[in-house]
Design a protein around this motif. Structure first.
Motif, PDB file in Angstrom:
ATOM      1  N   ARG A 151       0.816  -1.217   0.000  1.00  0.00           N
ATOM      2  CA  ARG A 151       0.000   0.000   0.000  1.00  0.00           C
ATOM      3  C   ARG A 151       0.850   1.267   0.000  1.00  0.00           C
ATOM      4  O   ARG A 151       0.312   2.375  -0.113  1.00  0.00           O
ATOM      5  CB  ARG A 151      -0.924   0.004   1.225  1.00  0.00           C
ATOM      6  N   TYR A 152       2.170   1.124   0.119  1.00  0.00           N
ATOM      7  CA  TYR A 152       3.034   2.300   0.195  1.00  0.00           C
ATOM      8  C   TYR A 152       4.168   2.202  -0.825  1.00  0.00           C
ATOM      9  O   TYR A 152       5.345   2.239  -0.484  1.00  0.00           O
ATOM     10  CB  TYR A 152       3.614   2.439   1.601  1.00  0.00           C
ATOM     11  N   PRO A 153       3.831   2.086  -2.109  1.00  0.00           N
ATOM     12  CA  PRO A 153       4.874   1.904  -3.126  1.00  0.00           C
ATOM     13  C   PRO A 153       5.780   3.110  -3.280  1.00  0.00           C
ATOM     14  O   PRO A 153       6.889   2.988  -3.800  1.00  0.00           O
ATOM     15  CB  PRO A 153       4.065   1.654  -4.402  1.00  0.00           C
ATOM     16  N   GLY A 154       5.334   4.285  -2.845  1.00  0.00           N
ATOM     17  CA  GLY A 154       6.153   5.473  -3.000  1.00  0.00           C
ATOM     18  C   GLY A 154       7.179   5.661  -1.908  1.00  0.00           C
ATOM     19  O   GLY A 154       8.058   6.531  -2.023  1.00  0.00           O
ATOM     20  N   LEU A 155       7.105   4.863  -0.845  1.00  0.00           N
ATOM     21  CA  LEU A 155       8.069   4.986   0.247  1.00  0.00           C
ATOM     22  C   LEU A 155       9.342   4.212  -0.068  1.00  0.00           C
ATOM     23  O   LEU A 155       9.329   3.230  -0.818  1.00  0.00           O
ATOM     24  CB  LEU A 155       7.465   4.458   1.546  1.00  0.00           C
ATOM     25  N   ASP A 156      10.453   4.618   0.506  1.00  0.00           N
ATOM     26  CA  ASP A 156      11.680   3.862   0.346  1.00  0.00           C
ATOM     27  C   ASP A 156      11.557   2.554   1.136  1.00  0.00           C
ATOM     28  O   ASP A 156      10.655   2.399   1.969  1.00  0.00           O
ATOM     29  CB  ASP A 156      12.889   4.687   0.802  1.00  0.00           C
ATOM     30  N   PRO A 157      12.401   1.549   0.882  1.00  0.00           N
ATOM     31  CA  PRO A 157      12.210   0.227   1.494  1.00  0.00           C
ATOM     32  C   PRO A 157      12.154   0.236   3.020  1.00  0.00           C
ATOM     33  O   PRO A 157      11.383  -0.524   3.616  1.00  0.00           O
ATOM     34  CB  PRO A 157      13.427  -0.562   0.993  1.00  0.00           C
ATOM     35  N   VAL A 158      12.971   1.068   3.654  1.00  0.00           N
ATOM     36  CA  VAL A 158      12.981   1.093   5.119  1.00  0.00           C
ATOM     37  C   VAL A 158      11.663   1.622   5.659  1.00  0.00           C
ATOM     38  O   VAL A 158      11.072   1.061   6.586  1.00  0.00           O
ATOM     39  CB  VAL A 158      14.164   1.924   5.641  1.00  0.00           C
TER      40      VAL A 158
END
Length: 350
Positions: free
Chosen positions: A243-250
């Motif tokens: 649901r958070y594809p725009g966040l960086d992996p961490v």
């Protein structure tokens, strides 16, 4: 606790955590872990993933937090030294006799295997920090993770890569680096030595935990990169992370791990703000608070960390009051454990 104290010096350090949070161990001449923790009878639960910012061993991990998977070839390696550091200088302090020498590697992308939908484009060549060397009394010994490859020049690997905060590309973690010489997963360099795919598969099968998802390494050993692609195409990402594809992996992992504003603390995540590259300023009291938190998470280095922290806040806090032996041991312990260059580990407001 010193979480509020560390706020001043922490900054945006999670990218550093990812690059330097492996549990480094010296490798013997045959490539095994010198402390006995890297033999094939070990357990994944005891591996370096516990000290990494993002899980990286399973297909679920790869498709949840990775951006690109590629076949790469290591074309060069470079020592990382401070500009004014003499090649023979022991920055861990006189009498310590031990230092950590960091290393970067240059990689050429040979094949793009898989990409997350909407993932940033992967450059054709990239460089990042890899396991380095322990230098003791003039002798150099390779350091590495007992569950991963060191990334040696001339070898090829299948790597799951991610773009972290600040635009830095790096492997997702130690579980996301698979040897791939001769077009077969498990052939090539692993833990500093050259292995066959059969030996590689056996090493991972010995680490299998009943009921847990099998690592990509054991599922694809002996197979071509197309098998990795098929495994990833059949994997489902963590529902929360997706649901958070725009966040960086961490940041994505934070959400999946419970949505808290802070990830679980590890020794290396607490130590990360002490890196000389962070350019942070902190008082003796603030530095002592961080060292106290590190001591609570440390094993064999806890005593030196506590002793140095105590000396920072004792008396009039002049340089003469600092326990230099404990400081040197603390520097060695942090750099050995995390690969983080903390310089002389002195307060920076003096």
């Amino acid at each position: 606790m010193a979480m509020t104290t560390r706020t001043k010096i922490a900054g945006a350090v999670l990218g550093t955590v990812v690059a330097g949070a492996l549990a480094f161990v010296p490798l013997t001449d045959d490539g095994s872990a010198a402390d006995g923790g890297g033999g094939s009878g070990g357990s994944l639960a005891a591996g370096p993933a516990e000290k990494e910012a993002v899980p990286s061993f399973t297909a679920t991990d790869w498709v949840s937090y990775g951006d690109q998977v590629a076949v790469v070839r290591v074309t060069a390696e470079h020592e990382l030294r401070e500009p004014d550091e003499d090649a023979d200088t022991d920055t861990a302090g006189a009498g310590a006799g031990e230092d950590y020498l960091a290393r970067t590697v240059d990689l050429q992308v040979k094949e793009r295997v898989w990409a997350r939908s909407g993932a940033p484009a992967l450059p054709s060549a990239l460089s990042f920090t890899a396991d380095g060397w322990q230098v003791k009394d003039g002798a150099r010994k390779e350091l590495g993770s007992p569950d991963s490859s060191r990334l040696e020049v001339g070898h090829e690997y299948v790597i799951t890569l991610a773009r972290f905060s600040g635009g830095v590309w790096a492997p997702l973690g130690s579980g996301g680096v698979l040897p791939y010489d001769h077009g077969r997963v498990g052939e090539g360099e692993f833990r500093g030595e050259t292995v066959t795919s059969d030996a590689y598969r056996s090493a991972w099968e010995a680490r299998a935990v009943p009921g847990d998802e099998a690592p990509v390494a054991s599922r694809t050993a002996g197979k071509p990169s197309s098998a990795v692609r098929e495994v990833l195409r059949g994997a489902r990402p963590d529902a929360t992370a997706a649901r958070y594809p725009g966040l960086d992996p961490v940041a994505r992992y934070r959400k999946a791990a419970g949505g808290g504003s802070e990830p679980a603390e590890t020794f290396c995540s607490v130590a990360a703000p002490l890196a000389v590259s962070e350019d942070s300023r902190y008082t003796p009291q603030e530095l002592a608070a961080v060292l106290g938190d590190l001591a609570a998470l440390a094993g064999r280095d806890a005593a030196s960390l506590r002793a140095y922290a105590a000396s920072l806040t004792a008396g009039d806090e002049t340089p003469a009051a600092v326990d230099d032996a404990a400081r040197a041991a603390s520097v060695t312990g942090i750099e050995r454990e995390c690969g983080t260059d903390v310089g002389e580990l002195l307060p920076t407001d003096v």
